[in-house]
Scaffold this motif. Sequence first.
Motif, PDB file in Angstrom:
ATOM      1  N   THR A 161       0.861  -1.184   0.000  1.00 52.15           N
ATOM      2  CA  THR A 161       0.000   0.000   0.000  1.00 52.15           C
ATOM      3  C   THR A 161       0.893   1.228   0.000  1.00 52.15           C
ATOM      4  O   THR A 161       2.040   1.170   0.451  1.00 52.15           O
ATOM      5  CB  THR A 161      -0.938   0.053   1.228  1.00 52.15           C
ATOM      6  OG1 THR A 161      -0.153   0.216   2.415  1.00 52.15           O
ATOM      7  CG2 THR A 161      -1.775  -1.201   1.333  1.00 52.15           C
ATOM      8  N   GLN A 162       0.369   2.338  -0.514  1.00 51.31           N
ATOM      9  CA  GLN A 162       1.171   3.555  -0.596  1.00 51.31           C
ATOM     10  C   GLN A 162       0.354   4.773  -0.176  1.00 51.31           C
ATOM     11  O   GLN A 162      -0.732   5.018  -0.694  1.00 51.31           O
ATOM     12  CB  GLN A 162       1.700   3.756  -2.019  1.00 51.31           C
ATOM     13  CG  GLN A 162       2.594   4.991  -2.177  1.00 51.31           C
ATOM     14  CD  GLN A 162       3.532   4.891  -3.372  1.00 51.31           C
ATOM     15  OE1 GLN A 162       4.231   3.903  -3.544  1.00 51.31           O
ATOM     16  NE2 GLN A 162       3.560   5.928  -4.185  1.00 51.31           N
ATOM     17  N   THR A 163       0.926   5.520   0.787  1.00 51.91           N
ATOM     18  CA  THR A 163       0.380   6.797   1.212  1.00 51.91           C
ATOM     19  C   THR A 163       1.341   7.925   0.850  1.00 51.91           C
ATOM     20  O   THR A 163       0.932   9.044   0.581  1.00 51.91           O
ATOM     21  CB  THR A 163       0.106   6.798   2.727  1.00 51.91           C
ATOM     22  OG1 THR A 163      -0.629   5.628   3.070  1.00 51.91           O
ATOM     23  CG2 THR A 163      -0.663   8.030   3.164  1.00 51.91           C
ATOM     24  N   TYR A 183      -5.430   5.985  -8.077  1.00 57.17           N
ATOM     25  CA  TYR A 183      -6.179   5.962  -6.818  1.00 57.17           C
ATOM     26  C   TYR A 183      -7.542   5.308  -7.009  1.00 57.17           C
ATOM     27  O   TYR A 183      -8.285   5.636  -7.928  1.00 57.17           O
ATOM     28  CB  TYR A 183      -6.345   7.399  -6.329  1.00 57.17           C
ATOM     29  CG  TYR A 183      -7.193   7.583  -5.089  1.00 57.17           C
ATOM     30  CD1 TYR A 183      -6.628   7.445  -3.836  1.00 57.17           C
ATOM     31  CD2 TYR A 183      -8.537   7.910  -5.185  1.00 57.17           C
ATOM     32  CE1 TYR A 183      -7.393   7.638  -2.688  1.00 57.17           C
ATOM     33  CE2 TYR A 183      -9.313   8.102  -4.056  1.00 57.17           C
ATOM     34  CZ  TYR A 183      -8.736   7.963  -2.803  1.00 57.17           C
ATOM     35  OH  TYR A 183      -9.499   8.149  -1.676  1.00 57.17           O
ATOM     36  N   ARG A 188     -10.310  -0.696  -1.393  1.00 50.63           N
ATOM     37  CA  ARG A 188      -9.693  -0.649  -0.070  1.00 50.63           C
ATOM     38  C   ARG A 188     -10.604  -1.226   1.016  1.00 50.63           C
ATOM     39  O   ARG A 188     -10.259  -1.154   2.200  1.00 50.63           O
ATOM     40  CB  ARG A 188      -9.331   0.788   0.291  1.00 50.63           C
ATOM     41  CG  ARG A 188      -8.328   1.424  -0.647  1.00 50.63           C
ATOM     42  CD  ARG A 188      -7.965   2.825  -0.205  1.00 50.63           C
ATOM     43  NE  ARG A 188      -9.149   3.646   0.029  1.00 50.63           N
ATOM     44  CZ  ARG A 188      -9.114   4.922   0.377  1.00 50.63           C
ATOM     45  NH1 ARG A 188      -7.962   5.531   0.556  1.00 50.63           N
ATOM     46  NH2 ARG A 188     -10.229   5.601   0.565  1.00 50.63           N
ATOM     47  N   VAL A 193      -7.381   1.868   6.702  1.00 50.60           N
ATOM     48  CA  VAL A 193      -7.132   3.129   6.011  1.00 50.60           C
ATOM     49  C   VAL A 193      -6.698   4.198   7.010  1.00 50.60           C
ATOM     50  O   VAL A 193      -7.334   4.394   8.048  1.00 50.60           O
ATOM     51  CB  VAL A 193      -8.385   3.587   5.241  1.00 50.60           C
ATOM     52  CG1 VAL A 193      -8.179   4.970   4.641  1.00 50.60           C
ATOM     53  CG2 VAL A 193      -8.723   2.582   4.139  1.00 50.60           C
ATOM     54  N   SER A 195      -5.041   7.510   5.627  1.00 55.86           N
ATOM     55  CA  SER A 195      -5.271   8.770   4.925  1.00 55.86           C
ATOM     56  C   SER A 195      -6.205   8.499   3.755  1.00 55.86           C
ATOM     57  O   SER A 195      -5.797   7.964   2.725  1.00 55.86           O
ATOM     58  CB  SER A 195      -3.950   9.361   4.419  1.00 55.86           C
ATOM     59  OG  SER A 195      -4.177  10.534   3.676  1.00 55.86           O
ATOM     60  N   ASP A 199      -4.292   6.937   0.562  1.00 58.87           N
ATOM     61  CA  ASP A 199      -4.000   5.499   0.632  1.00 58.87           C
ATOM     62  C   ASP A 199      -4.425   4.768  -0.642  1.00 58.87           C
ATOM     63  O   ASP A 199      -5.566   4.897  -1.095  1.00 58.87           O
ATOM     64  CB  ASP A 199      -4.727   4.868   1.815  1.00 58.87           C
ATOM     65  CG  ASP A 199      -4.104   5.202   3.153  1.00 58.87           C
ATOM     66  OD1 ASP A 199      -3.046   5.849   3.170  1.00 58.87           O
ATOM     67  OD2 ASP A 199      -4.670   4.799   4.184  1.00 58.87           O
ATOM     68  N   THR A 200      -3.504   3.997  -1.194  1.00 56.92           N
ATOM     69  CA  THR A 200      -3.733   3.268  -2.436  1.00 56.92           C
ATOM     70  C   THR A 200      -3.129   1.879  -2.322  1.00 56.92           C
ATOM     71  O   THR A 200      -1.976   1.735  -1.912  1.00 56.92           O
ATOM     72  CB  THR A 200      -3.086   4.000  -3.628  1.00 56.92           C
ATOM     73  OG1 THR A 200      -3.548   5.350  -3.669  1.00 56.92           O
ATOM     74  CG2 THR A 200      -3.406   3.311  -4.946  1.00 56.92           C
ATOM     75  N   THR A 293      -4.516  10.948   9.068  1.00 55.88           N
ATOM     76  CA  THR A 293      -4.116   9.797   9.874  1.00 55.88           C
ATOM     77  C   THR A 293      -4.433  10.010  11.347  1.00 55.88           C
ATOM     78  O   THR A 293      -4.893   9.095  12.045  1.00 55.88           O
ATOM     79  CB  THR A 293      -2.615   9.515   9.688  1.00 55.88           C
ATOM     80  OG1 THR A 293      -2.367   9.167   8.327  1.00 55.88           O
ATOM     81  CG2 THR A 293      -2.151   8.374  10.581  1.00 55.88           C
ATOM     82  N   THR A 377       1.706  10.260  -5.534  1.00 56.90           N
ATOM     83  CA  THR A 377       0.613   9.719  -4.725  1.00 56.90           C
ATOM     84  C   THR A 377      -0.472  10.766  -4.541  1.00 56.90           C
ATOM     85  O   THR A 377      -1.667  10.470  -4.651  1.00 56.90           O
ATOM     86  CB  THR A 377       1.139   9.270  -3.354  1.00 56.90           C
ATOM     87  OG1 THR A 377       2.259   8.405  -3.529  1.00 56.90           O
ATOM     88  CG2 THR A 377       0.059   8.531  -2.576  1.00 56.90           C
TER      89      THR A 377
END
Length: 423
Positions: A161-163, A183, A188, A193, A195, A199-200, A293, A377
Amino acid sequence: MDEAWRLTAAAARAAIGAGRLTPEALAEACLARIAERDPLVRAFVAHEPQAVRAAARRTDPAAPLGGIPVGVKDVLDTADLPTGYGSPIYAGFRPRADAAAVAWTRAAGGVVMGKTVTTEFAVRAPGPTRNPLNLAHTPGGSSSGSAAAVADGMVPLAFGTQTAGSVIRPAAYCGIVGYKPSYGTISRAGMKVMSDSLDTIGVMARSVADCALFAGVVSGRDLGDPDRAPGRPPRIGLCRSPTWPAALPETQALWGDVTAALNRAGGAVVERELPTSFAALVDAHPAIMVAETARALGWELTTQAPLLSAGLKERHLPALAWPPERLDEARKVAQGCNLAFGPALEGLDVLVTPSAPGEAPEGIGWTGDPAFNFLWTTLRVPCVTVPAGLGPRGLPLGIQIVGRRGDDAAVLAWARWVQAALA
């Protein structure tokens, strides 16, 4: 095949389809690799070999992922394995259901090998995972275990996952392919989760084609066949980006090598920088990430604070006192840049930009700087990192291919072209 663990997902699928390999044999090869290497690398936080064997026996070899082992980052829920989100708060926690991405993996015949290590809630304290190419170095984060497991042959596919930079950077540090889709491409539902704006869910593999296969199956989208030769060379914009000052000497040297290689391969290569307004994302991204977050951790901060790391509390508690206008303004900056990104690529197929400042840092107390990731992102666009040589310590370097939101199949195809040009 005694060394079936070395196979890419596509090669394993071909071998299974031809009758040269069975899902059970592939699972056993990966289980043996995990038993040999994971005591050193520590990529997995939960792993039950008998459950893996049972899943391999049940799988339909003709299914899209029939028999392919998959690592699941430990921020995605699993009904049959503990899900800890990288925090002692959730030690032993077992959700009732799989995250949607995991459910679709199983439905497609994928064999879940276990849960891979994440940093704390994918935002703070690193776990114990080491870079399999040099155990004295970080594999990157927050998708630490997934990157290490794929790079070391424990699994051919894994979720990340990437934020900020948590798919692309660890994939680059470990010398594999990482793909952060547009995105929202992969649902998700069932993910912890942090953000909501950023979040992706993404994927990691040892080939671009494997990333396209895996992400396409779990998202229900046709992401094409990146191994199919395109009918023309790409129109590439070389983009150092506003964070170029973070580039270490090895990345600065790589930039010249990449430029030369893309020109030799026939690409229509030009320099292309983003409008100066995009520099505002340097401040907008962390404001969005930290504020969202902090709010997402409402239960943990208000009832379980002693079990949170000091670093997480120091970074996120102050954000609860920020005036709402601070987050609103950051979101407006992000929205404006999202709208301007398409025109900024006029006449180009993709941008090529660094994947990370340089090689993986020494030590495992820090997972590296997302300087070359958070921008993309925030823009919610597809990104792919491919291996692009070695740095001064012999550790991998990556180069990142970025395109328009929703243009994922083309970005994957051009990423494969770039990778071939760099070979």
